[in-house]
Design a protein around this motif. Structure first.
Motif, PDB file in Angstrom:
ATOM      1  N   MET A  28       0.952  -1.359  -0.038  1.00 35.78           N
ATOM      2  CA  MET A  28       0.112  -0.172  -0.223  1.00 35.78           C
ATOM      3  C   MET A  28       0.867   1.181   0.162  1.00 35.78           C
ATOM      4  N   THR A  29       0.658   1.999  -0.931  1.00 32.61           N
ATOM      5  CA  THR A  29       1.607   3.316  -1.079  1.00 32.61           C
ATOM      6  C   THR A  29       0.883   4.389  -0.181  1.00 32.61           C
ATOM      7  N   ILE A  30       1.576   5.155   0.563  1.00 29.14           N
ATOM      8  CA  ILE A  30       1.208   6.067   1.361  1.00 29.14           C
ATOM      9  C   ILE A  30       1.099   7.274   0.603  1.00 29.14           C
ATOM     10  N   GLU A  31       0.066   7.975   0.509  1.00 34.07           N
ATOM     11  CA  GLU A  31       0.012   9.227  -0.610  1.00 34.07           C
ATOM     12  C   GLU A  31      -0.137  10.334   0.606  1.00 34.07           C
ATOM     13  N   LEU A  32       0.158  11.533   0.181  1.00 35.20           N
ATOM     14  CA  LEU A  32      -0.291  12.676   1.010  1.00 35.20           C
ATOM     15  C   LEU A  32      -0.956  13.661  -0.093  1.00 35.20           C
ATOM     16  N   ASP A  33      -1.756  14.313   0.474  1.00 35.94           N
ATOM     17  CA  ASP A  33      -2.507  15.560  -0.290  1.00 35.94           C
ATOM     18  C   ASP A  33      -1.501  16.461  -0.361  1.00 35.94           C
ATOM     19  N   LYS A  34      -1.842  17.480  -1.498  1.00 35.63           N
ATOM     20  CA  LYS A  34      -0.639  18.601  -2.062  1.00 35.63           C
ATOM     21  C   LYS A  34      -0.443  19.249  -0.657  1.00 35.63           C
ATOM     22  N   ASP A  35      -1.102  19.715   0.179  1.00 30.91           N
ATOM     23  CA  ASP A  35      -0.920  20.670   1.150  1.00 30.91           C
ATOM     24  C   ASP A  35       0.048  20.201   2.568  1.00 30.91           C
ATOM     25  N   ALA A  36      -0.525  18.933   2.749  1.00 27.29           N
ATOM     26  CA  ALA A  36       0.396  17.731   3.730  1.00 27.29           C
ATOM     27  C   ALA A  36       1.830  17.729   2.888  1.00 27.29           C
ATOM     28  N   ARG A  37       1.944  17.287   1.612  1.00 24.95           N
ATOM     29  CA  ARG A  37       3.275  16.953   1.133  1.00 24.95           C
ATOM     30  C   ARG A  37       3.971  18.367   1.103  1.00 24.95           C
ATOM     31  N   GLN A  38       3.439  19.601   0.857  1.00 20.45           N
ATOM     32  CA  GLN A  38       4.048  20.792   0.954  1.00 20.45           C
ATOM     33  C   GLN A  38       4.526  21.100   2.227  1.00 20.45           C
ATOM     34  N   GLU A  39       3.678  20.996   3.129  1.00 16.55           N
ATOM     35  CA  GLU A  39       4.132  21.119   4.743  1.00 16.55           C
ATOM     36  C   GLU A  39       5.242  20.036   5.172  1.00 16.55           C
TER      37      GLU A  39
ATOM     38  N   LEU B 153      13.771  12.951  -0.719  1.00 15.07           N
ATOM     39  CA  LEU B 153      13.915  12.491   0.641  1.00 15.07           C
ATOM     40  C   LEU B 153      12.268  12.021   1.148  1.00 15.07           C
ATOM     41  N   LEU B 154      11.603  12.963   1.258  1.00 16.64           N
ATOM     42  CA  LEU B 154      10.135  12.653   1.821  1.00 16.64           C
ATOM     43  C   LEU B 154       9.626  11.236   1.104  1.00 16.64           C
ATOM     44  N   LYS B 155       9.811  11.322  -0.285  1.00 12.37           N
ATOM     45  CA  LYS B 155       9.189  10.281  -1.270  1.00 12.37           C
ATOM     46  C   LYS B 155       9.786   8.793  -0.751  1.00 12.37           C
ATOM     47  N   PHE B 156      11.071   8.922  -0.563  1.00  7.88           N
ATOM     48  CA  PHE B 156      11.731   7.738  -0.054  1.00  7.88           C
ATOM     49  C   PHE B 156      11.310   7.295   1.277  1.00  7.88           C
ATOM     50  N   PHE B 157      11.228   8.083   2.168  1.00  8.97           N
ATOM     51  CA  PHE B 157      10.779   7.757   3.643  1.00  8.97           C
ATOM     52  C   PHE B 157       9.378   7.299   3.608  1.00  8.97           C
ATOM     53  N   LEU B 158       8.777   7.741   2.553  1.00 12.37           N
ATOM     54  CA  LEU B 158       7.288   7.396   2.636  1.00 12.37           C
ATOM     55  C   LEU B 158       7.142   5.854   2.104  1.00 12.37           C
ATOM     56  N   GLU B 159       7.930   5.782   1.267  1.00 16.59           N
ATOM     57  CA  GLU B 159       8.026   4.389   0.541  1.00 16.59           C
ATOM     58  C   GLU B 159       8.756   3.452   1.180  1.00 16.59           C
ATOM     59  N   GLU B 160       9.694   3.762   2.029  1.00 17.71           N
ATOM     60  CA  GLU B 160      10.770   2.707   2.844  1.00 17.71           C
ATOM     61  C   GLU B 160      10.152   2.446   4.121  1.00 17.71           C
ATOM     62  N   VAL B 161      10.166   3.609   4.924  1.00 24.43           N
ATOM     63  CA  VAL B 161       9.606   3.462   6.214  1.00 24.43           C
ATOM     64  C   VAL B 161       8.207   3.645   6.595  1.00 24.43           C
ATOM     65  N   GLY B 162       7.328   4.290   5.830  1.00 25.86           N
ATOM     66  CA  GLY B 162       5.903   4.656   6.001  1.00 25.86           C
ATOM     67  C   GLY B 162       5.299   3.293   6.082  1.00 25.86           C
ATOM     68  N   PRO B 163       5.396   2.287   5.422  1.00 21.95           N
ATOM     69  CA  PRO B 163       4.662   0.861   5.565  1.00 21.95           C
ATOM     70  C   PRO B 163       4.878   0.257   7.174  1.00 21.95           C
TER      71      PRO B 163
ATOM     72  N   ILE C 271       5.597   1.890   9.701  1.00 19.53           N
ATOM     73  CA  ILE C 271       4.810   2.756  10.897  1.00 19.53           C
ATOM     74  C   ILE C 271       3.438   2.749  10.579  1.00 19.53           C
ATOM     75  N   CYS C 272       2.881   2.300   9.254  1.00 14.92           N
ATOM     76  CA  CYS C 272       1.450   2.208   9.118  1.00 14.92           C
ATOM     77  C   CYS C 272       1.329   0.703   9.821  1.00 14.92           C
ATOM     78  N   ASN C 273       2.084  -0.038   9.274  1.00 15.48           N
ATOM     79  CA  ASN C 273       1.817  -1.564  10.116  1.00 15.48           C
ATOM     80  C   ASN C 273       1.685  -1.446  11.521  1.00 15.48           C
ATOM     81  N   ARG C 274       2.645  -0.824  12.025  1.00 12.32           N
ATOM     82  CA  ARG C 274       2.561  -0.593  13.612  1.00 12.32           C
ATOM     83  C   ARG C 274       1.498   0.067  14.294  1.00 12.32           C
ATOM     84  N   ALA C 275       1.075   0.939  13.557  1.00 15.36           N
ATOM     85  CA  ALA C 275      -0.150   1.608  14.113  1.00 15.36           C
ATOM     86  C   ALA C 275      -1.240   0.965  13.740  1.00 15.36           C
ATOM     87  N   VAL C 276      -1.381   0.051  12.969  1.00 19.23           N
ATOM     88  CA  VAL C 276      -2.571  -0.815  12.732  1.00 19.23           C
ATOM     89  C   VAL C 276      -2.719  -2.017  13.771  1.00 19.23           C
ATOM     90  N   ALA C 277      -1.456  -2.447  14.057  1.00 22.74           N
ATOM     91  CA  ALA C 277      -1.334  -3.503  15.024  1.00 22.74           C
ATOM     92  C   ALA C 277      -1.686  -3.016  16.345  1.00 22.74           C
TER      93      ALA C 277
END
Length: 91
Positions: free
Chosen positions: A1-12, A37-47, A49-55
């Motif tokens: 699952m790819t983590i996507e940010l909306d435009k405003d969140a991405r800019q922030e 760098l943000l794209k890399f972290f969202l793709e590499e570390v984002g899942p 964090i997401c999995n831990r949050a779901v757990a």
């Protein structure tokens, strides 16, 4: 699952990365590099964090569900017991 940010969140988030570099690193990072760098972290570390949050949420939900019977429990067939108690109390 790819983590996507909306435009405003991405800019922030990119602005936050740029500020982090400005305040904590010896070199600055430009907007494009911060976005990469943000794209890399969202793709590499984002899942992760997401999995831990779901757990964590699953664990909390399971705890709440296991308490449900206590919170909403009702005695079965209470009518006659209440009536018998009232009659007993009158005596």
């Amino acid at each position: 699952m790819t983590i996507e940010l909306d435009k405003d969140a991405r800019q922030e988030a990119i602005a936050s990365v740029e500020r982090y570099f400005r305040e904590n690193m010896e070199e600055r990072i430009e907007n494009v590099a911060a976005g990469g760098l943000l794209k890399f972290f969202l793709e590499e570390v984002g899942p992760l964090i997401c999995n831990r949050a779901v757990a964590d949420v699953q664990k909390r939900m399971q705890a709440r569900v296991s308490e449900l019977d206590i919170e909403v429990h009702e005695d079965e067939f209470p009518y006659w017991r209440k009536l018998d108690r009232k009659q007993h109390d009158r005596k």
